[in-house]
Scaffold this motif. Structure first.
Motif, PDB file in Angstrom:
ATOM      1  N   SER A  32      -0.952  -0.759  -0.408  1.00  0.00           N
ATOM      2  CA  SER A  32      -1.448  -1.209  -1.707  1.00  0.00           C
ATOM      3  C   SER A  32      -0.787  -2.531  -2.093  1.00  0.00           C
ATOM      4  O   SER A  32      -1.455  -3.457  -2.565  1.00  0.00           O
ATOM      5  CB  SER A  32      -1.179  -0.137  -2.766  1.00  0.00           C
ATOM      6  OG  SER A  32      -1.704  -0.534  -4.013  1.00  0.00           O
ATOM      7  N   SER A  35      -1.950  -5.323   0.293  1.00  0.00           N
ATOM      8  CA  SER A  35      -3.297  -5.797  -0.001  1.00  0.00           C
ATOM      9  C   SER A  35      -3.288  -6.820  -1.133  1.00  0.00           C
ATOM     10  O   SER A  35      -4.130  -7.726  -1.174  1.00  0.00           O
ATOM     11  CB  SER A  35      -4.202  -4.623  -0.362  1.00  0.00           C
ATOM     12  OG  SER A  35      -3.804  -4.031  -1.589  1.00  0.00           O
ATOM     13  N   THR A  38      -2.246 -10.126   0.473  1.00  0.00           N
ATOM     14  CA  THR A  38      -3.221 -10.694   1.402  1.00  0.00           C
ATOM     15  C   THR A  38      -4.597 -10.893   0.778  1.00  0.00           C
ATOM     16  O   THR A  38      -5.508 -11.356   1.474  1.00  0.00           O
ATOM     17  CB  THR A  38      -3.351  -9.791   2.641  1.00  0.00           C
ATOM     18  OG1 THR A  38      -3.719  -8.467   2.220  1.00  0.00           O
ATOM     19  CG2 THR A  38      -2.025  -9.734   3.397  1.00  0.00           C
ATOM     20  N   HIS A  40      -6.647  -8.495  -0.316  1.00  0.00           N
ATOM     21  CA  HIS A  40      -7.576  -7.396  -0.032  1.00  0.00           C
ATOM     22  C   HIS A  40      -7.510  -6.312  -1.096  1.00  0.00           C
ATOM     23  O   HIS A  40      -7.987  -5.191  -0.868  1.00  0.00           O
ATOM     24  CB  HIS A  40      -7.252  -6.773   1.329  1.00  0.00           C
ATOM     25  CG  HIS A  40      -7.536  -7.679   2.481  1.00  0.00           C
ATOM     26  ND1 HIS A  40      -8.697  -7.623   3.216  1.00  0.00           N
ATOM     27  CD2 HIS A  40      -6.809  -8.688   3.024  1.00  0.00           C
ATOM     28  CE1 HIS A  40      -8.666  -8.538   4.168  1.00  0.00           C
ATOM     29  NE2 HIS A  40      -7.526  -9.196   4.073  1.00  0.00           N
ATOM     30  N   GLU A  41      -6.912  -6.627  -2.229  1.00  0.00           N
ATOM     31  CA  GLU A  41      -6.706  -5.619  -3.263  1.00  0.00           C
ATOM     32  C   GLU A  41      -8.010  -4.977  -3.708  1.00  0.00           C
ATOM     33  O   GLU A  41      -8.115  -3.753  -3.830  1.00  0.00           O
ATOM     34  CB  GLU A  41      -5.984  -6.250  -4.454  1.00  0.00           C
ATOM     35  CG  GLU A  41      -5.800  -5.313  -5.633  1.00  0.00           C
ATOM     36  CD  GLU A  41      -5.194  -6.022  -6.828  1.00  0.00           C
ATOM     37  OE1 GLU A  41      -4.888  -5.345  -7.821  1.00  0.00           O
ATOM     38  OE2 GLU A  41      -5.057  -7.258  -6.764  1.00  0.00           O
ATOM     39  N   HIS A  45      -7.943  -0.961  -2.871  1.00  0.00           N
ATOM     40  CA  HIS A  45      -7.141  -0.380  -3.951  1.00  0.00           C
ATOM     41  C   HIS A  45      -7.826   0.850  -4.549  1.00  0.00           C
ATOM     42  O   HIS A  45      -7.158   1.849  -4.865  1.00  0.00           O
ATOM     43  CB  HIS A  45      -6.887  -1.424  -5.042  1.00  0.00           C
ATOM     44  CG  HIS A  45      -5.868  -0.976  -6.045  1.00  0.00           C
ATOM     45  ND1 HIS A  45      -4.531  -0.863  -5.732  1.00  0.00           N
ATOM     46  CD2 HIS A  45      -5.980  -0.601  -7.341  1.00  0.00           C
ATOM     47  CE1 HIS A  45      -3.869  -0.445  -6.801  1.00  0.00           C
ATOM     48  NE2 HIS A  45      -4.721  -0.276  -7.784  1.00  0.00           N
ATOM     49  N   VAL A 199     -10.909  -2.501   6.702  1.00  0.00           N
ATOM     50  CA  VAL A 199      -9.578  -3.056   6.414  1.00  0.00           C
ATOM     51  C   VAL A 199      -8.490  -2.098   6.866  1.00  0.00           C
ATOM     52  O   VAL A 199      -7.565  -2.476   7.602  1.00  0.00           O
ATOM     53  CB  VAL A 199      -9.433  -3.378   4.913  1.00  0.00           C
ATOM     54  CG1 VAL A 199      -7.993  -3.808   4.602  1.00  0.00           C
ATOM     55  CG2 VAL A 199     -10.404  -4.475   4.505  1.00  0.00           C
ATOM     56  N   TYR A 203      -5.438  -1.879   9.914  1.00  0.00           N
ATOM     57  CA  TYR A 203      -4.026  -1.500   9.765  1.00  0.00           C
ATOM     58  C   TYR A 203      -3.649  -0.420  10.777  1.00  0.00           C
ATOM     59  O   TYR A 203      -2.565  -0.465  11.382  1.00  0.00           O
ATOM     60  CB  TYR A 203      -3.760  -0.977   8.353  1.00  0.00           C
ATOM     61  CG  TYR A 203      -3.935  -2.002   7.258  1.00  0.00           C
ATOM     62  CD1 TYR A 203      -3.879  -3.368   7.524  1.00  0.00           C
ATOM     63  CD2 TYR A 203      -4.169  -1.606   5.935  1.00  0.00           C
ATOM     64  CE1 TYR A 203      -4.036  -4.296   6.515  1.00  0.00           C
ATOM     65  CE2 TYR A 203      -4.320  -2.538   4.919  1.00  0.00           C
ATOM     66  CZ  TYR A 203      -4.260  -3.874   5.213  1.00  0.00           C
ATOM     67  OH  TYR A 203      -4.419  -4.800   4.209  1.00  0.00           O
TER      68      TYR A 203
END
Length: 247
Positions: A32, A35, A38, A40-41, A45, A199, A203
């Motif tokens: 979280s 993100s 980067t 990507h929140e 999220h 996403v 990871y």
């Protein structure tokens, strides 16, 4: 089945449940925060919050039951590990309190925007808590506690210079991130959120390599324990999955 075996089975069930739920929780906290850094929140999220909202209040219940049960079933454990685990245990409690403050701030606070400081603490505790808790394994299996004048002492120099300590911490960190990423990938896929799925899948792929390689950094001492796990994996259905997380 002896009384001790029944007690161990119950304790292992609670510990195994905590390891799975807490790994997902801790890893989600780090992802979280990552993100946010980067950009990507907005993509992941919502998925993370949808998972954390119903479970964050009960995650530590497994840990509490395990600690209380360990002392209740095996009182000698308090004597041998009470003093030795004072520092890592206290550190873990402080970090859990900080993490709980974030949950309270985000869930019940009047301002729901993500404060970068709170997010930083949230992400940092997601890594520091598993590191602190994993030192318990290093202390109990690393041969760095001894009894002197009737008191259990911890050899701090051996603790920090023992490669086994850092190998266990490394394994704990990469396992937490990998388990969390894999579950979030599954959760996002089931929720139909393809953007978040791609996403968090990235990871999971990123941390799969370190998770495979990390166990090789452990010494032969851990190999003996893993063989013991295989011999007693019938105790709990979940135990049979334990070596897969280690190997």
């Amino acid at each position: 089945m002896s009384y001790a075996m029944v007690a161990i089975t119950v304790l292992w069930t609670f510990l195994f449940g905590y390891l799975l739920v807490a790994s997902i929780d801790f890893g989600a906290g780090f992802f979280s925060f990552y993100s946010v850094l980067t950009g990507h929140e907005n993509k992941i999220h919502n998925i993370i919050q949808r998972y954390l909202s119903p479970v964050w209040e009960v995650t530590n219940v497994f840990l509490i039951f395990f600690v209380v049960g360990l002392v209740g079933f095996f009182p000698d454990a308090a004597y041998y590990y009470g003093t030795a685990l004072l520092v890592p245990g206290s550190l873990a409690l402080v970090l859990l309190a900080i993490r709980g403050a974030y949950y309270a701030y985000h869930t019940y606070g009047s301002q729901r925007d993500n404060n970068l400081i709170y997010m930083g603490l949230y992400g940092a505790t997601g890594l520091l808590i598993p590191a602190a808790l994993s030192t318990i394994l290093a202390i109990s299996e690393g041969g760095i506690i001894y009894v002197a004048d009737g008191k259990v002492e911890l050899h701090w120099y051996a603790f920090f210079t023992n490669p086994y300590t850092w190998s266990v911490i490394l394994l704990a960190l990469v396992s937490v991130l990998y388990i969390s990423a894999m579950f979030l990938s599954y959760y996002a896929h089931r929720a139909g959120d393809q953007v978040a799925f791609h996403v968090v899948r990235g990871y999971a792929l990123m941390w799969s390599g370190p998770t495979i390689m990390a166990p090789y950094s452990l010494s032969s001492r851990s190999t003996i324990r893993i063989r013991g796990i295989f011999r007693t994996c019938w105790i709990s259905p979940g135990c049979s999955f334990c070596p897969s997380f280690v190997l």
